[in-house]
Design a protein around this motif. Structure first.
Motif, PDB file in Angstrom:
ATOM      1  N   GLN A   1      38.034 -58.811  70.484  1.00 45.09           N
ATOM      2  CA  GLN A   1      38.972 -59.004  69.633  1.00 45.09           C
ATOM      3  C   GLN A   1      39.728 -61.017  69.920  1.00 45.09           C
ATOM      4  O   GLN A   1      38.739 -61.534  70.934  1.00 45.09           O
ATOM      5  N   GLU A   2      40.650 -61.283  68.683  1.00 43.98           N
ATOM      6  CA  GLU A   2      40.373 -62.647  68.522  1.00 43.98           C
ATOM      7  C   GLU A   2      41.674 -62.591  68.506  1.00 43.98           C
ATOM      8  O   GLU A   2      42.615 -62.413  67.768  1.00 43.98           O
ATOM      9  N   VAL A   3      42.331 -63.996  69.551  1.00 47.78           N
ATOM     10  CA  VAL A   3      43.625 -64.349  68.976  1.00 47.78           C
ATOM     11  C   VAL A   3      43.644 -65.288  68.750  1.00 47.78           C
ATOM     12  O   VAL A   3      42.932 -66.159  69.241  1.00 47.78           O
ATOM     13  N   GLN A   4      44.480 -66.283  67.819  1.00 42.51           N
ATOM     14  CA  GLN A   4      44.310 -67.427  66.902  1.00 42.51           C
ATOM     15  C   GLN A   4      45.743 -68.020  67.169  1.00 42.51           C
ATOM     16  O   GLN A   4      46.695 -67.031  66.776  1.00 42.51           O
TER      17      GLN A   4
ATOM     18  N   ILE B   1      44.865 -75.251  66.008  1.00 40.22           N
ATOM     19  CA  ILE B   1      44.628 -73.946  65.997  1.00 40.22           C
ATOM     20  C   ILE B   1      44.116 -73.745  67.874  1.00 40.22           C
ATOM     21  O   ILE B   1      43.333 -73.963  67.847  1.00 40.22           O
ATOM     22  N   VAL B   2      44.757 -72.403  68.266  1.00 39.38           N
ATOM     23  CA  VAL B   2      43.827 -72.400  69.455  1.00 39.38           C
ATOM     24  C   VAL B   2      44.047 -70.804  69.940  1.00 39.38           C
ATOM     25  O   VAL B   2      44.449 -69.786  69.340  1.00 39.38           O
ATOM     26  N   GLY B   3      42.495 -70.527  70.806  1.00 39.65           N
ATOM     27  CA  GLY B   3      42.354 -69.215  70.300  1.00 39.65           C
ATOM     28  C   GLY B   3      41.455 -68.569  71.765  1.00 39.65           C
ATOM     29  O   GLY B   3      41.143 -69.230  72.566  1.00 39.65           O
ATOM     30  N   GLY B   4      41.879 -67.505  71.893  1.00 43.55           N
ATOM     31  CA  GLY B   4      40.682 -66.727  73.060  1.00 43.55           C
ATOM     32  C   GLY B   4      39.509 -65.232  72.472  1.00 43.55           C
ATOM     33  O   GLY B   4      39.889 -65.028  70.949  1.00 43.55           O
ATOM     34  N   PHE B   5      38.850 -65.284  72.393  1.00 47.13           N
ATOM     35  CA  PHE B   5      37.896 -64.433  72.125  1.00 47.13           C
ATOM     36  C   PHE B   5      36.609 -63.435  73.166  1.00 47.13           C
ATOM     37  O   PHE B   5      36.910 -63.821  74.135  1.00 47.13           O
ATOM     38  N   TYR B   6      36.823 -62.116  72.790  1.00 45.22           N
ATOM     39  CA  TYR B   6      36.306 -61.366  73.588  1.00 45.22           C
ATOM     40  C   TYR B   6      35.512 -60.227  73.485  1.00 45.22           C
ATOM     41  O   TYR B   6      35.716 -59.642  72.200  1.00 45.22           O
TER      42      TYR B   6
ATOM     43  N   THR C   1      27.259 -56.337  77.062  1.00 41.90           N
ATOM     44  CA  THR C   1      27.285 -57.734  77.673  1.00 41.90           C
ATOM     45  C   THR C   1      28.716 -57.521  77.208  1.00 41.90           C
ATOM     46  O   THR C   1      29.567 -57.548  76.292  1.00 41.90           O
ATOM     47  N   ASP C   2      29.350 -58.049  78.502  1.00 40.94           N
ATOM     48  CA  ASP C   2      30.481 -59.099  78.213  1.00 40.94           C
ATOM     49  C   ASP C   2      30.544 -60.829  77.987  1.00 40.94           C
ATOM     50  O   ASP C   2      30.785 -61.545  78.188  1.00 40.94           O
ATOM     51  N   SER C   3      30.971 -61.143  77.098  1.00 39.41           N
ATOM     52  CA  SER C   3      31.215 -62.682  76.619  1.00 39.41           C
ATOM     53  C   SER C   3      32.700 -62.647  76.151  1.00 39.41           C
ATOM     54  O   SER C   3      33.981 -62.636  75.522  1.00 39.41           O
ATOM     55  N   TYR C   4      33.725 -63.868  76.408  1.00 32.97           N
ATOM     56  CA  TYR C   4      34.958 -63.995  77.233  1.00 32.97           C
ATOM     57  C   TYR C   4      34.636 -65.821  76.111  1.00 32.97           C
ATOM     58  O   TYR C   4      33.475 -66.508  76.823  1.00 32.97           O
ATOM     59  N   ALA C   5      35.759 -66.120  75.716  1.00 32.89           N
ATOM     60  CA  ALA C   5      35.890 -67.440  75.026  1.00 32.89           C
ATOM     61  C   ALA C   5      36.924 -67.991  75.073  1.00 32.89           C
ATOM     62  O   ALA C   5      37.953 -67.073  74.316  1.00 32.89           O
ATOM     63  N   LEU C   6      37.573 -69.426  75.141  1.00 34.46           N
ATOM     64  CA  LEU C   6      38.293 -69.771  74.779  1.00 34.46           C
ATOM     65  C   LEU C   6      38.269 -71.442  74.249  1.00 34.46           C
ATOM     66  O   LEU C   6      37.379 -72.307  74.589  1.00 34.46           O
ATOM     67  N   TYR C   7      38.935 -71.392  72.597  1.00 34.36           N
ATOM     68  CA  TYR C   7      38.951 -72.387  72.153  1.00 34.36           C
ATOM     69  C   TYR C   7      39.800 -72.845  71.589  1.00 34.36           C
ATOM     70  O   TYR C   7      41.201 -72.542  71.580  1.00 34.36           O
ATOM     71  N   ALA C   8      39.871 -74.722  71.491  1.00 34.53           N
ATOM     72  CA  ALA C   8      41.149 -75.500  70.123  1.00 34.53           C
ATOM     73  C   ALA C   8      40.560 -75.967  70.083  1.00 34.53           C
ATOM     74  O   ALA C   8      39.726 -76.714  70.076  1.00 34.53           O
TER      75      ALA C   8
END
Length: 756
Positions: free
Chosen positions: A383-386, A399-404, A442-449
């Protein structure tokens, strides 16, 4: 930020994005495209290509990243029908579609600038992931180019740790499929060729209404293998390299309002192949002589020697049927919502499922001396939100986003090695075979900008950062298929890894057609656990890889867009390199993955396209990679002055195409291409038997299209010089075996295509 706080922040970002997406709708955001440059008296100029290398649409020539982009039309014109074929059109790119550790086409081993993945086991993440329409599909990347609905392919070189993030330490391959209904059409292709090749590909895109588009793409392919399994008397027992494939994708685009666009897709691939042809070199060893003397000769009546392992150019004497079967499917949904005022929100949700199985008879002899099988499964949710937008009178584009990601994977490996020796001699040291059963969640979390600020009308600054956190829960069990001895009881393991991966770049538009840039970026590839330990001692943890890359480049369109010249130089500091080894220690085959070294990688890349007159196009690429170990870990099984495995120093590609206007008779388009790859090694130790010589491959195509009429016919040839070349080597010389996988020989074919 603590682990709990990080995960909570990512969840809040994703939930907030989903809420925005499902909010009441407003104005519809239209797709943006760049118009092609104007034509002149000599004919049309080089077309511009709009790419999404920075997660937004922009011109290839104005993107400050080293990117090779090729359209779907050019893929067909250059007869590129697989992921592996991309290596001949992009610099510093090396792709092995059938590695010695996984002779299956669905999981290619991709390297960019010397960074990649030698073994696609569930515990080893790719250094160069593949994305399809924004979805991370590393476990099923091989099917990405099977289908005829490709709009373009982008090969991003250098770490993409900020926007693509998930293990993109070396780069990324971004596949973009065509938008349903945008260009209504039907295209059908029928191909026949050598080794009984029969292939049908079809693509249909229709606009069901002003707001609804639908597309369907299908590929059916059957082809006999180019290697045979022979009996000692020469009778053919079966083939190696068979291909029996079915793949399909359905896409739907719905724009219920002017603000909301919903893209849904489903794909399925079924490969029922046999493994890539290979031949074995016999290296005399004590274990081989012992097995021949105690098992092969007296019990089976077969002693393994060079004479009964390889025959001809591609054949061997294996008695075992060696399947490579893959079943892969996925679902994805992308919601894009125009918030107004230059802001938009995007949600990308996806599920993928892959089941991959193969069995390889490694010794290639009539006896069962060493056989490897792998049965792996993977279920993946992402799941990714931008949030994308512009501020300060469009001077800041951000762009600002989150990824799981959640992945549940399992693997069942059986290594049958020297069977019968332990039962005959009852010596514990000769119980060499192993059965590995492992699971990994595996659980992977990320926040980016990331944002790009126009400092002046010509000068822009880009800065971005990503925080990634990975957690892996693993269980490992190891016993012997011969003795039943348990070498590693079921053992649970947990690992947590995290990294910040920033990126900075400065670009200057010297003229409207010349861009120069410089950048610094960091990449990260997750750590994990060796899940093929011979004993509990080798059940080890490896740490993440990291890389800092510094790059400068120029992109230019010259002489009224009749020459395109792009050039880049780079230097990277590569730390905690994860390398896989297979070595015999005290009669035990140790197969593991460890952080063994630091390295300095530097090089340059060039891409040149020339259109001197209407219809005539010349293009060339060159990539040079120089890698050097700067620090080795104690006990590392690495050649101190050697090369990173599977990294050629040079790769060069040249092609020419001329569309000849026959007037009322239509057009005739001959094309030719040449791809060269210098020598490399397959093992970290750079042993002499793992040396893979350089080779060059020539291909050609001739296409005819009438002036009027919905059809085209073409003939093609690949590897026209019939070069015999090695694609991968497995080094097990400790037990007397070195096996080589071989690339495809000369082939011819013809395609009849209809388009409406």
């Amino acid at each position: 930020m603590t682990t709990v706080a990080t995960r909570a922040a990512v969840r809040m970002a994703l939930l907030a994005g989903a809420a925005w997406v499902l909010a009441p709708t407003g104005a519809h955001a239209q797709e943006t495209t760049n118009p092609p440059p104007a034509a002149d008296a000599n004919g049309p100029a080089i077309d511009d290509i709009v790419i999404t290398a920075q997660r937004r649409e922009e011109s290839l020539q104005k993107t400050p990243i080293a990117v090779t982009a090729i359209s779907g039309e050019d893929l067909r014109a250059q007869n590129i029908t697989s992921v592996a074929d991309l290596a001949r059109i992009a610099p510093s790119l090396s792709i092995n579609a059938s590695g010695s550790n996984a002779p299956t086409a669905s999981v290619p081993l991709i390297y960019i600038r010397g960074i990649g993945q030698p073994d696609p086991a569930i515990y080893s993440d790719p250094g160069v992931p593949v994305y399809v329409d924004g979805t991370y599909v590393a476990k099923s990347a091989g099917g990405a180019l099977d289908l005829p609905d490709i709009q373009r392919v982008e090969i991003l070189r250098g770490p993409q740790g900020t926007l693509f993030g998930k293990n993109a330490v070396g780069g990324a391959v971004n596949v973009v499929t065509a938008t349903p209904g945008k260009d209504p059409q039907v295209r059908v292709e029928f191909t026949g060729g050598t080794y009984n090749l029969l292939q049908a590909r079809a693509y249909a895109s229709v606009a069901a209404s002003d707001t609804l588009g639908l597309s369907v793409a299908v590929n059916l392919k059957g082809q006999d293998g180019y290697g045979d399994r022979l009996a000692i008397n020469g009778k053919r027992l079966g083939r190696l390299g068979d291909q029996d494939r079915l793949s399909g994708r359905v896409k739907l685009r719905w724009a219920p309002t002017n603000a909301l666009t919903i893209d849904l897709a489903a794909d399925y691939s079924a490969y029922t192949d046999t493994v890539t042809p290979g031949q074995t070199k016999i290296i005399q060893s004590n274990l081989l002589n012992l097995w021949n003397a105690n098992v092969g000769g007296p019990q089976l009546g077969i002693t393994i020697s060079q004479a009964n392992t390889a025959s001809g150019r591609y054949d061997n004497f294996s008695q075992a049927y060696q399947p490579a079967r893959d079943r892969i499917y996925g679902l994805s949904g992308t919601l894009t919502y125009d918030l107004g005022g230059g802001f938009s929100l995007k949600s990308i949700s996806a599920y993928r499922n892959a089941h991959i199985y193969f069995l390889r008879d490694t010794d290639g002899s009539p006896a069962t001396y060493i056989e490897i099988s792998r049965n792996s499964r993977s279920r993946q949710y992402t799941q990714e939100v931008q949030l994308l937008g512009k501020l300060f009178d469009d001077k800041l584009n951000f762009i600002v986003g989150g990824f799981y990601l959640r992945e549940d994977a399992s693997e069942f490996n059986v290594a049958t090695i020297l069977p019968g020796l332990y039962r005959t001699l009852h010596v514990a040291g000769f119980d060499i075979g192993r059965r590995y059963i492992s699971t990994q969640s595996t659980d992977s979390y990320a926040l980016y900008a990331q944002g790009t600020l126009k400092i002046t009308s010509r000068l822009s600054l880009t800065a971005g950062i990503r925080y990634t956190e990975d957690r892996k829960d693993v269980t490992v069990f190891v016993d012997s298929p011969e003795s039943g001895i348990v070498y590693v009881p079921t053992t649970p393991l947990k690992g947590d890894y995290n990294a910040f991966t920033p990126r900075f770049s400065l670009d200057y538009q010297v003229t409207p057609n010349v861009l120069i840039y410089a950048s610094a970026s960091r990449g990260y590839k997750s750590g994990g656990f060796n899940q093929r330990p011979a004993t509990a001692v080798s059940l080890t943890e490896f740490q993440p890889e990291t890389l800092w890359s510094y790059e400068a480049g120029i992109k230019s369109d010259l002489f009224d867009h009749h020459i395109r010249a792009n050039f880049a130089v780079y230097r990277a500091n590569y730390s905690n390199i994860q390398l896989t080894r297979q070595i015999l220690i005290n009669n035990q085959i140790i197969s593991d993955i460890n952080n063994v070294a630091k390295a300095r990688i530097q090089g340059f890349e060039g891409e040149l396209t020339i259109v001197p007159v209407k219809g005539f196009e010349l293009s060339g690429t060159v990539g040079y990679v120089d890698d050097k170990y700067t620090k080795l870990q104690p006990g590392a099984i690495v050649a101190p002055t050697g090369k990173i495995p599977y990294v050629p120093t040079w790769n060069v590609g040249v092609s020419a195409r001329y569309k000849i206007d026959l007037g009322s008779g239509g057009t005739l388009t001959p094309s030719v291409n040449y791809a060269y790859r210098s020598s490399s090694f397959s093992t970290p130790i750079n042993s002499a038997v793992s040396f893979m010589p350089s080779y060059g491959i020539i291909g050609a195509r001739l296409a005819y299209a009438p002036r009027k009429g919905p059809w085209e016919v073409s003939v093609f040839g690949t590897n026209l010089a019939d070069k015999r070349y090695i694609t991968s080597i497995g080094d097990s010389q400790g037990i007397g075996i070195v096996y080589q996988l071989l690339g495809r020989p000369r082939e011819f074919g013809a395609t009849l295509a209809f388009h409406f």
